[in-house]
Scaffold this motif. Structure first.
Motif, short mmCIF file in Angstrom:
data_model
loop_
_atom_site.label_atom_id
_atom_site.label_comp_id
_atom_site.label_asym_id
_atom_site.label_seq_id
_atom_site.Cartn_x
_atom_site.Cartn_y
_atom_site.Cartn_z
N ALA A 336 67.37 80.76 -6.12
CA ALA A 336 68.43 80.76 -7.14
C ALA A 336 67.87 80.62 -8.54
N MET A 337 66.65 80.11 -8.66
CA MET A 337 66.07 79.96 -9.99
C MET A 337 65.94 81.30 -10.70
N GLY A 338 65.86 82.37 -9.93
CA GLY A 338 65.81 83.70 -10.52
C GLY A 338 67.07 84.07 -11.27
N ALA A 339 68.17 83.33 -11.04
CA ALA A 339 69.41 83.61 -11.75
C ALA A 339 69.41 83.02 -13.16
N ILE A 340 68.49 82.09 -13.43
CA ILE A 340 68.48 81.46 -14.76
C ILE A 340 67.12 81.56 -15.45
N SER A 341 66.11 82.14 -14.76
CA SER A 341 64.78 82.22 -15.35
C SER A 341 64.04 83.44 -14.80
N PRO A 342 63.29 84.18 -15.65
CA PRO A 342 62.53 85.33 -15.14
C PRO A 342 61.48 84.95 -14.11
N ASP A 343 60.87 83.77 -14.27
CA ASP A 343 59.81 83.32 -13.36
C ASP A 343 59.95 81.82 -13.14
N TYR A 344 59.43 81.35 -12.03
CA TYR A 344 59.40 79.91 -11.80
C TYR A 344 58.22 79.56 -10.92
N LEU A 345 57.79 78.32 -11.05
CA LEU A 345 56.67 77.79 -10.28
C LEU A 345 57.17 76.58 -9.52
N VAL A 346 57.03 76.59 -8.18
CA VAL A 346 57.52 75.50 -7.34
C VAL A 346 56.41 74.49 -7.10
N GLN A 347 56.67 73.23 -7.37
CA GLN A 347 55.72 72.19 -7.03
C GLN A 347 56.22 71.38 -5.84
N ASP A 348 55.36 70.51 -5.33
CA ASP A 348 55.64 69.88 -4.04
C ASP A 348 54.91 68.55 -3.96
N GLY A 349 55.41 67.54 -4.67
CA GLY A 349 54.77 66.23 -4.63
C GLY A 349 55.56 65.25 -3.79
N VAL A 350 54.92 64.15 -3.44
CA VAL A 350 55.57 63.11 -2.65
C VAL A 350 55.36 61.77 -3.33
N ILE A 351 56.42 60.96 -3.38
CA ILE A 351 56.34 59.64 -4.01
C ILE A 351 57.08 58.63 -3.15
N PRO A 352 56.79 57.33 -3.33
CA PRO A 352 57.64 56.32 -2.69
C PRO A 352 59.06 56.43 -3.24
N ARG A 353 60.07 56.30 -2.38
CA ARG A 353 61.46 56.44 -2.82
C ARG A 353 61.80 55.52 -3.99
N ASP A 392 58.61 82.36 -18.51
CA ASP A 392 58.68 83.81 -18.64
C ASP A 392 57.25 84.34 -18.74
N ALA A 393 56.77 84.93 -17.66
CA ALA A 393 55.38 85.40 -17.60
C ALA A 393 55.10 86.49 -18.62
N SER A 394 56.14 87.13 -19.13
CA SER A 394 55.91 88.20 -20.11
C SER A 394 55.59 87.65 -21.50
N LYS A 395 55.81 86.35 -21.70
CA LYS A 395 55.51 85.74 -22.99
C LYS A 395 54.10 85.16 -22.96
N PRO A 396 53.25 85.54 -23.89
CA PRO A 396 51.86 85.06 -23.89
C PRO A 396 51.78 83.53 -23.86
N GLY A 397 50.98 83.04 -22.94
CA GLY A 397 50.72 81.60 -22.86
C GLY A 397 51.69 80.82 -22.00
N GLU A 398 52.84 81.41 -21.64
CA GLU A 398 53.82 80.62 -20.88
C GLU A 398 53.36 80.35 -19.45
#
Length: 481
Positions: A336-353, A392-398
């Motif tokens: 669904a992130m594609g509906a509000i952003s051209p590109d996205y990067l998913v992260q996956d961390g774990v923490i104590p609740r 937005d991967a089309s923007k330099p540096g993003e």
């Protein structure tokens, strides 16, 4: 049908075609481009070839050929992985397991099934549901991801809070080792056999120790009762504290999911909107299941905890159709992130609740620092965060800023005693971040294990572990032989 011919003089392509058949190999650039990445699209590399074996014997023959001719190779499932584990960094021969997709055996008396690695996750539950059984691991991509890929990454899902991740449901594996030898581990149903836990070692090894060609999985009986709660909060901290208090009360939900305002904006703009209020700060999706006796009391306790933490609105699904709509909305979260952003990067961390509020505050700080929106949609019950960096991967540096922001999110997780991954794996995306939680000596100890299985390092090289620091001697500690 006219027989397809191999239009290349490359002797390796010709030899691989003889193993799998001329209609089961790709080697032209235009065909290979579909295999230059997986769900982690920041990096792309063309493979040397892609082969489509249909049996363990063919997989073993391909592996033996690659081993004998020093050709790098790797296995690939559906390509839904999010950490770059199936990207052919070294021009590998990609062994696609998608044609090995049979359900080989179902043994309901002993609650287990045997599948090939290309069998789709959700299809297993659909195959046994009419008998009252299901397969518990349920990653968001379960409608298309394969069980072989789930084994490689030790995939989780929304319901792993109560039922555990893939490794808790694997009873046996058939594995082709990097030299082409075929071995079988477990599979006889013995819950805790003596000796080393090789099933545990191979599950989650990200395709660096061997290629799984057959999987014996545990099946569960459908719960007698199931109820689902949806709660809206005006403050993220109230939602976070609700999560901690539900677990502290001794309630172990089957699932306890959280989405923040940015994530809610995305899912409401995508395929399965359900009418979430646009101005709420966070929502919780909570599901309890088990025997019928006691479910209503658990729901009453959850509703009371939500109200104690200033919930704006809380409701219980009134039908299976309503429950299914809520879950469909949640499970489209990443896409669904594609509906509000051209590109996205998913992260996956774990923490104590208990550290949820402070880590979410730090992620907000990281968002401001890099000038990029970060959505949070995650398994709150077990502290498995999924910050989604929008860019937005089309923007330099993003792209570079997005990668740096993602790395800082993982550093924030590690700083409170957490981990850099809970279910998506390390791959190439997080291999340098392994240093956030391991010393160089600890990394060397792990690569020593890899070298026992994969001494030539031809199988999925360059994944999972960073290059050891120059200050560390290349010999192993004396305790590791």
């Amino acid at each position: 049908m006219r027989k397809r011919s191999i239009a290349t003089n490359d002797p390796h392509i010709q030899a691989l075609a003889r193993i799998v058949g001329e209609r089961a190999i790709l080697y032209r650039k235009e065909d290979l481009m579909a295999y230059d990445c997986d769900g982690f699209t920041v990096h792309r590399h063309l493979p040397k070839a892609v082969v489509f074996p249909t049996s363990t014997e063919q997989v073993a023959a391909v592996v033996r050929y690659c081993h004998e001719h020093d050709l790098p190779f790797l296995a690939r499932g559906a390509g839904t992985g999010l950490s770059g584990g199936a990207i052919p960094l070294n021009g590998e021969v990609v062994i696609s397991l998608t044609r090995m997709k049979r359900l080989l055996h179902v043994d309901l008396e002993n609650r287990r099934a045997v599948v090939e690695p290309g069998f789709v996750n959700l299809k297993l539950t659909n195959s046994v549901a009419h008998r009252g059984y299901y397969y518990a691991p349920d990653p968001s991509s379960q409608y298309c991801c394969t069980i072989g890929g789930n084994v490689a990454e030790n995939a989780g899902g929304a319901h792993c809070l109560k039922y555990g991740v893939t490794t808790n449901h694997i009873l046996g594996l058939e594995v082709v080792l990097p030299n082409g030898e075929v071995i079988e581990i477990g599979g006889n149903g013995v819950p805790d056999p003596p000796g080393y836990d090789l099933l545990g070692l191979l599950t989650g090894s990200e395709g660096t120790l061997g290629i799984v060609t057959k999987i014996t999985v545990r099946l569960l009986k459908n719960p007698e009762a199931k109820q689902t709660v949806l709660a809206y909060f005006d403050e993220v901290e109230d939602a976070s504290q609700t999560v901690s208090d539900i677990i502290s009360a001794g309630i172990v939900p089957a699932a306890l999911e959280m989405m923040d305002q940015t994530a809610i904006e995305a899912v409401e703009a995508a395929a399965f909107p359900v009418g979430h209020p646009k101005d709420i700060a966070a929502l919780l999706l909570i599901e309890v299941d088990g025997i019928s006796a006691g479910i209503d009391e658990q729901i009453d306790d959850i509703l009371a905890i939500c109200r104690r933490h200033h919930v704006r609105e809380v409701k219980v699904a009134q039908s299976e159709e309503e429950r299914a709509r809520w879950w469909a909305n949640r499970k489209t979260g990443f896409g669904a992130m594609g509906a509000i952003s051209p590109d996205y990067l998913v992260q996956d961390g774990v923490i104590p609740r208990s550290r949820l509020p402070e880590v979410l505050r730090e992620i907000a700080n990281i968002s401001r620092k890099y000038g990029l929106r970060i959505a949070n949609i995650f398994h709150a019950g077990d502290g498995n965060l999924h910050p989604l960096v929008l860019f937005d991967a089309s923007k330099p540096g993003e792209t570079e800023r997005a990668l740096a922001a993602g790395s800082e999110c993982l550093k924030a997780c590690a700083a409170v005693g957490g981990s850099i991954t809970g279910e998506h794996g390390v791959g190439i995306e997080k291999k340098e971040e392994m240093r956030f939680i391991f010393t160089d000596e600890e990394i060397l100890a792990q690569t020593a294990i890899r070298d026992v299985f994969n001494p030539k390092n031809l199988l999925n090289a360059g994944k999972l572990f960073p290059t050891p620091g120059r200050c560390v001697e290349t010999k192993m500690p004396s305790t590791v032989k």
